[in-house]
Structure formats: C-alpha cells, structure tokens
Design an enzyme around this catalytic site. Structure first.
Site, PDB file in Angstrom:
ATOM      1  N   HIS A  82      -8.269  -3.717 -12.256  1.00 34.64           N
ATOM      2  CA  HIS A  82      -8.898  -2.444 -11.858  1.00 34.64           C
ATOM      3  C   HIS A  82     -10.403  -2.429 -12.053  1.00 34.64           C
ATOM      4  O   HIS A  82     -11.070  -1.524 -11.587  1.00 34.64           O
ATOM      5  CB  HIS A  82      -8.257  -1.297 -12.666  1.00 34.64           C
ATOM      6  CG  HIS A  82      -6.764  -1.412 -12.714  1.00 34.64           C
ATOM      7  ND1 HIS A  82      -6.107  -2.028 -13.760  1.00 34.64           N
ATOM      8  CD2 HIS A  82      -5.816  -1.052 -11.826  1.00 34.64           C
ATOM      9  CE1 HIS A  82      -4.801  -2.030 -13.509  1.00 34.64           C
ATOM     10  NE2 HIS A  82      -4.599  -1.446 -12.353  1.00 34.64           N
ATOM     11  N   CYS A 104     -10.132  -7.237  -9.118  1.00 37.54           N
ATOM     12  CA  CYS A 104      -9.882  -7.600  -7.719  1.00 37.54           C
ATOM     13  C   CYS A 104     -11.212  -7.675  -6.961  1.00 37.54           C
ATOM     14  O   CYS A 104     -12.051  -6.770  -7.095  1.00 37.54           O
ATOM     15  CB  CYS A 104      -8.974  -6.567  -7.057  1.00 37.54           C
ATOM     16  SG  CYS A 104      -8.768  -6.915  -5.299  1.00 37.54           S
ATOM     17  N   HIS A 132      -8.731   7.638 -13.874  1.00 36.30           N
ATOM     18  CA  HIS A 132      -8.132   6.352 -13.484  1.00 36.30           C
ATOM     19  C   HIS A 132      -9.078   5.215 -13.860  1.00 36.30           C
ATOM     20  O   HIS A 132     -10.299   5.325 -13.711  1.00 36.30           O
ATOM     21  CB  HIS A 132      -7.845   6.342 -11.977  1.00 36.30           C
ATOM     22  CG  HIS A 132      -7.052   5.138 -11.546  1.00 36.30           C
ATOM     23  ND1 HIS A 132      -7.640   3.911 -11.357  1.00 36.30           N
ATOM     24  CD2 HIS A 132      -5.735   4.972 -11.315  1.00 36.30           C
ATOM     25  CE1 HIS A 132      -6.696   3.044 -11.010  1.00 36.30           C
ATOM     26  NE2 HIS A 132      -5.530   3.664 -10.969  1.00 36.30           N
ATOM     27  N   GLU A 134      -9.911   2.417 -12.548  1.00 37.81           N
ATOM     28  CA  GLU A 134     -10.838   1.887 -11.524  1.00 37.81           C
ATOM     29  C   GLU A 134     -12.055   2.803 -11.353  1.00 37.81           C
ATOM     30  O   GLU A 134     -13.194   2.333 -11.236  1.00 37.81           O
ATOM     31  CB  GLU A 134     -10.103   1.735 -10.186  1.00 37.81           C
ATOM     32  CG  GLU A 134     -11.004   1.148  -9.105  1.00 37.81           C
ATOM     33  CD  GLU A 134     -10.323   1.043  -7.748  1.00 37.81           C
ATOM     34  OE1 GLU A 134      -9.110   0.787  -7.692  1.00 37.81           O
ATOM     35  OE2 GLU A 134     -11.021   1.243  -6.732  1.00 37.81           O
ATOM     36  N   THR A 172      -9.872   2.278  -4.406  1.00 36.65           N
ATOM     37  CA  THR A 172      -9.246   1.421  -3.382  1.00 36.65           C
ATOM     38  C   THR A 172      -7.807   1.818  -3.028  1.00 36.65           C
ATOM     39  O   THR A 172      -7.267   1.338  -2.044  1.00 36.65           O
ATOM     40  CB  THR A 172      -9.195  -0.044  -3.874  1.00 36.65           C
ATOM     41  OG1 THR A 172      -8.493  -0.081  -5.119  1.00 36.65           O
ATOM     42  CG2 THR A 172     -10.588  -0.621  -4.052  1.00 36.65           C
ATOM     43  N   CYS A 202      -8.284  -0.307   0.355  1.00 33.38           N
ATOM     44  CA  CYS A 202      -8.149  -1.720   0.731  1.00 33.38           C
ATOM     45  C   CYS A 202      -7.037  -1.944   1.752  1.00 33.38           C
ATOM     46  O   CYS A 202      -6.201  -1.067   1.997  1.00 33.38           O
ATOM     47  CB  CYS A 202      -7.918  -2.565  -0.516  1.00 33.38           C
ATOM     48  SG  CYS A 202      -6.220  -2.491  -1.068  1.00 33.38           S
ATOM     49  N   SER A 230       0.950   3.851 -11.678  1.00 28.07           N
ATOM     50  CA  SER A 230       0.415   3.061 -10.563  1.00 28.07           C
ATOM     51  C   SER A 230       0.010   4.006  -9.439  1.00 28.07           C
ATOM     52  O   SER A 230       0.852   4.603  -8.762  1.00 28.07           O
ATOM     53  CB  SER A 230       1.472   2.069 -10.071  1.00 28.07           C
ATOM     54  OG  SER A 230       1.076   1.527  -8.833  1.00 28.07           O
ATOM     55  N   ASN A 232      -1.405   3.474  -6.454  1.00 27.45           N
ATOM     56  CA  ASN A 232      -1.013   3.146  -5.068  1.00 27.45           C
ATOM     57  C   ASN A 232       0.474   3.388  -4.840  1.00 27.45           C
ATOM     58  O   ASN A 232       0.882   3.814  -3.751  1.00 27.45           O
ATOM     59  CB  ASN A 232      -1.439   1.719  -4.713  1.00 27.45           C
ATOM     60  CG  ASN A 232      -0.526   0.661  -5.286  1.00 27.45           C
ATOM     61  OD1 ASN A 232       0.468   0.291  -4.685  1.00 27.45           O
ATOM     62  ND2 ASN A 232      -0.849   0.182  -6.481  1.00 27.45           N
ATOM     63  N   SER A 275       1.593  -3.517  -7.234  1.00 25.38           N
ATOM     64  CA  SER A 275       1.689  -4.176  -8.543  1.00 25.38           C
ATOM     65  C   SER A 275       3.124  -4.540  -8.916  1.00 25.38           C
ATOM     66  O   SER A 275       3.405  -4.804 -10.089  1.00 25.38           O
ATOM     67  CB  SER A 275       1.083  -3.249  -9.607  1.00 25.38           C
ATOM     68  OG  SER A 275       1.539  -1.923  -9.440  1.00 25.38           O
TER      69      SER A 275
HETATM   70  C1  2E4 Z   1      -6.569  -2.830  -8.951  1.00 23.83           C
HETATM   71  C2  2E4 Z   1      -6.947  -2.108  -7.877  1.00 23.83           C
HETATM   72  O1  2E4 Z   1      -4.936   1.407  -8.940  1.00 23.83           O
HETATM   73  P1  2E4 Z   1      -3.452   1.400  -9.150  1.00 23.83           P
HETATM   74  O2  2E4 Z   1      -3.054   2.375 -10.227  1.00 23.83           O
HETATM   75  O3  2E4 Z   1      -2.702   1.566  -7.899  1.00 23.83           O
HETATM   76  O4  2E4 Z   1      -3.206  -0.063  -9.729  1.00 23.83           O
HETATM   77  P2  2E4 Z   1      -1.911  -0.978  -9.804  1.00 23.83           P
HETATM   78  O5  2E4 Z   1      -2.121  -1.838 -10.993  1.00 23.83           O
HETATM   79  O6  2E4 Z   1      -0.634  -0.242  -9.698  1.00 23.83           O
HETATM   80  O7  2E4 Z   1      -2.041  -1.864  -8.503  1.00 23.83           O
HETATM   81  C3  2E4 Z   1      -2.865  -2.969  -8.454  1.00 23.83           C
HETATM   82  C4  2E4 Z   1      -4.303  -2.636  -8.280  1.00 23.83           C
HETATM   83  C5  2E4 Z   1      -5.229  -3.097  -9.158  1.00 23.83           C
HETATM   84  C6  2E4 Z   1      -4.718  -1.891  -7.256  1.00 23.83           C
HETATM   85  N1  2E4 Z   1      -6.020  -1.678  -7.024  1.00 23.83           N
HETATM   86 FE1  SF4 Z   2      -7.188  -5.442  -4.664  1.00 30.61          FE
HETATM   87 FE2  SF4 Z   2      -6.200  -3.724  -2.909  1.00 30.61          FE
HETATM   88 FE3  SF4 Z   2      -4.587  -5.107  -4.452  1.00 30.61          FE
HETATM   89 FE4  SF4 Z   2      -6.097  -3.203  -5.474  1.00 30.61          FE
HETATM   90  S1  SF4 Z   2      -4.432  -2.930  -4.019  1.00 30.61           S
HETATM   91  S2  SF4 Z   2      -5.742  -5.210  -6.335  1.00 30.61           S
HETATM   92  S3  SF4 Z   2      -7.958  -3.397  -4.253  1.00 30.61           S
HETATM   93  S4  SF4 Z   2      -5.968  -5.961  -2.880  1.00 30.61           S
END
Ligand code: 2E4
Ligand code: SF4
Length: 330
Positions: A82, A104, A132, A134, A172, A202, A230, A232, A275
């Site tokens: 992140h 990333c 968050h 990030e 992202t 992304c 998470s 995403n 993830s």
């Molecule tokens: C870094 C950036 O950001 P989120 O909470 O979705 O992170 P997660 O660790 O679930 O997914 C990977 C990631 C890491 C996504 N964007």
């Molecule tokens: Fe990178 Fe996108 Fe995966 Fe996040 S979701 S780790 S920004 S490729």
C-alpha cells in the site's frame, strides 16, 4: 435476476479475479526475503489486506508490525504493497534498518504525481478513504498540499488556496463509478480542476469491477472472497449490488458463508479481491458444489498480462547470490 422457473443451479465465476501484479510481487518479495535472509523478516503493516496471506507468512517466519519503531535495530523490514510516506523511510534509516520496498509500482506512480503537482504549487484533492494505509502514504508525500476527499459529501466543505490551480488524484482501489460522482461534484465547485495524467484507479481494480458487474446482472447472490479491511474487495460487493445482484457478501472463505443465503437462489456469482489467493476461491467452489452448485461458468470480459519485477533491493541481492553460486561452481 435469475429465472425462477430455472431449477438448474449454477455458479458464474468472474475473471479477472484474485491476485493482481502488485500483490503477487509483494507476497513473493516476503517469501524470497525469508528464503534469502532467513527469519525473522519484519513487515510493516499487513503486506496485503488478507488474513490468510498474513497467517501463512507468519507461519513461515514473518513478523507483522504497525510501525518501524517496533523493529529491532539492524533487522530487515519490508514495506507493504500500500506504500509508505517518506517519513517512514527516514525512520527506518534512523533505526538502522535494512528495507525492502514492496509498494506496488502503481501506487508509487500516484506518489510521484503528488510530488510533481506539489512542486508546481497545486492544491491536490486526493479522493480516498480516510485512514486507509495507501491514503496515509500518499498524503505524506506533500501533506501541506494534499486535502483528502472521502466522497461527494466532502466537496461542499473544501477550501483551496487558488481555485484555478487544483488537481485531483485518487487511491488506486476505489469504485470507478463512485469516484466519477465525486469528480463531477468537484468540477462543479472548481471548473478549472485538472485530471490526473493517467488513471489512478488501477487496471486490476477496474477489471475486477467490470467482471463482477457482468456477473451480478445475472446472479441472485454474489459472493466476493476477501478480508473486511480490503478496500478493493469491499468495493466489489458494492459494485455487485449496484449492478443488480439481489444480495452480495464479502467472505474470508467458505467457513463464513451462511447456508440461509442460498434460500431460493439458482445463480451464484463468485469473485475475489486483488489480495486473495485462489485457494480460498477453490474452497468456496467446493462448498457450493456440495450444495448442488456444480455447474461453473466462467465470465471473463478481459484478460490480464501485467507483471512487475521484484523490489530492487531483492533483485540486487538475488543477482549477487547467483554470481556467488556461479563463482563457487567454477
Ligand atoms: C496496494 C494497493 O487497498 P486495499 O485495501 O484494497 O488493499 P489490498 O491489500 O486488499 O489489495 C492489494 C492492494 C495493495 C491494492 N492496492
Ligand atoms: Fe497495484 Fe492495483 Fe494491485 Fe493495488 S490493486 S497492488 S494498485 S495492481
């Protein structure tokens, strides 16, 4: 909505789903560091927001901490996918820690945009979720220039120094549609607002949302595999509900599915966050199969081919190790 006269139980399995290139790289980085340097390897923050991944790496010798100050002097610390603020790099230097940066590259791209616009003295409106990891990292690149916008509700209260010199950037992993609502509201207030040079949300986030939308339109129930923290993965549940799923839930694995959710359901949509390891989706497919949902149909609006090379610190050491092995073999 599924045809109620259709008694054929089926699963619509979305693709792309699961690991994106940034997660793959970050998880492999921890595994390689453990192999190369031996445990313990410290990791600042969950390497990715997934309980299973964190537990598995802990079993291999990784120690997860929230702050670099918790890492003993001289040890190795890996920064999570992140991203971190520059101050965290400085803290690690002060604590004489060896670092591996698993941020990333697509998060790093947003950091660089923030630095560039701050240098040109813009006010930066960063769309993202308050607290968050990030957003904390990106904001740390230029705290005096960045204001967080956590949805359209924040727009009315914003203050900028010069409305002619404002740019928006984003986390992202946001919902594409919701972000566009926020941007529309921002542009009504600041008509001169500049867009980011390229999409900050992304490719992986966008593709998983496109695929789950397609699945959700035909599903009575949507299951998204992912941990609660998470971002995403949580967004995929919201997108599924917005796209017409009758119900949608975020589950860490099959053990969290409630049998009652299947009442009256003939079509289950299934996907997973960026993830999430595929083994957890396999577990859900087995659970569903045992309940008559054995027909699995793939819904794949696009394919992904993106890969990232390992963090440079590991590549450097891996090269040195390969050279030493070669010399020893001569
Ligand atoms: C870094 C950036 O950001 P989120 O909470 O979705 O992170 P997660 O660790 O679930 O997914 C990977 C990631 C890491 C996504 N964007
Ligand atoms: Fe990178 Fe996108 Fe995966 Fe996040 S979701 S780790 S920004 S490729």
């Amino acid at each position: 909505m599924a045809d109620p006269t259709d008694t054929t139980r089926r699963v619509l399995l979305a693709a792309p789903r699961g690991y994106c290139a940034g997660v793959d790289r970050a998880v492999i980085a921890v595994e390689r560091a453990l192999e190369q340097y031996g445990p313990p390897i410290y990791v600042r923050h969950e390497i990715v927001h997934n309980k299973y991944v964190v537990r598995t790496l802990e079993q291999k010798g990784a120690i997860f901490v929230e702050e670099t100050a918790e890492v003993p002097e001289g040890e190795i610390v890996i920064f999570s996918a992140h991203g971190v603020a520059p101050e965290v790099h400085r803290e690690a230097e002060r604590g004489r820690l060896a670092t591996v940066d698993a941020t990333c590259p697509l998060v790093t791209k947003v950091h660089k945009e923030a630095v560039r616009f701050a240098k040109d003295d813009y006010d930066i409106l960063l769309i993202g979720h308050d607290g968050h990891e990030e957003v904390i990292g990106t904001s740390g690149e230029a705290p005096e220039h960045i204001t967080l916008v956590d949805g359209p509700g924040d727009v009315a209260g914003l203050e900028v120094r010069d409305p002619e010199k404002v740019v928006w950037l984003s986390q992202t992993t946001l919902s594409v549609d919701e972000t566009m609502e926020t941007v529309t509201a921002l542009k009504e207030r600041f008509p001169a607002l500049i867009d980011p040079p390229s999409d900050d949300i992304c490719y992986a986030t966008q593709n998983r949302q496109t695929a789950i939308k397609q699945v959700a339109a035909d599903a009575d129930l949507v299951l998204v595999v992912g941990s609660k923290n998470s971002s995403n993965s949580a967004r995929m549940v919201e997108v599924a509900l917005g796209a017409g799923a009758d119900a949608a839930y975020l589950v860490d694995g099959a053990e969290e599915i409630d049998e009652a959710w299947l009442d009256g359901v003939t079509t289950v949509g299934l996907s997973s966050g960026a993830s999430v390891p595929e083994i957890l989706v396999d577990g859900v497919l087995e659970w569903l199969s045992a309940r008559g949902f054995a027909d699995v149909q793939l819904v794949q609006p696009m394919r992904e081919h993106i890969q990232f090379s390992l963090p440079k610190e590991l590549r450097r050491d891996l090269r040195a190790e390969a050279a030493a092995a070669k010399a020893a073999a001569r």
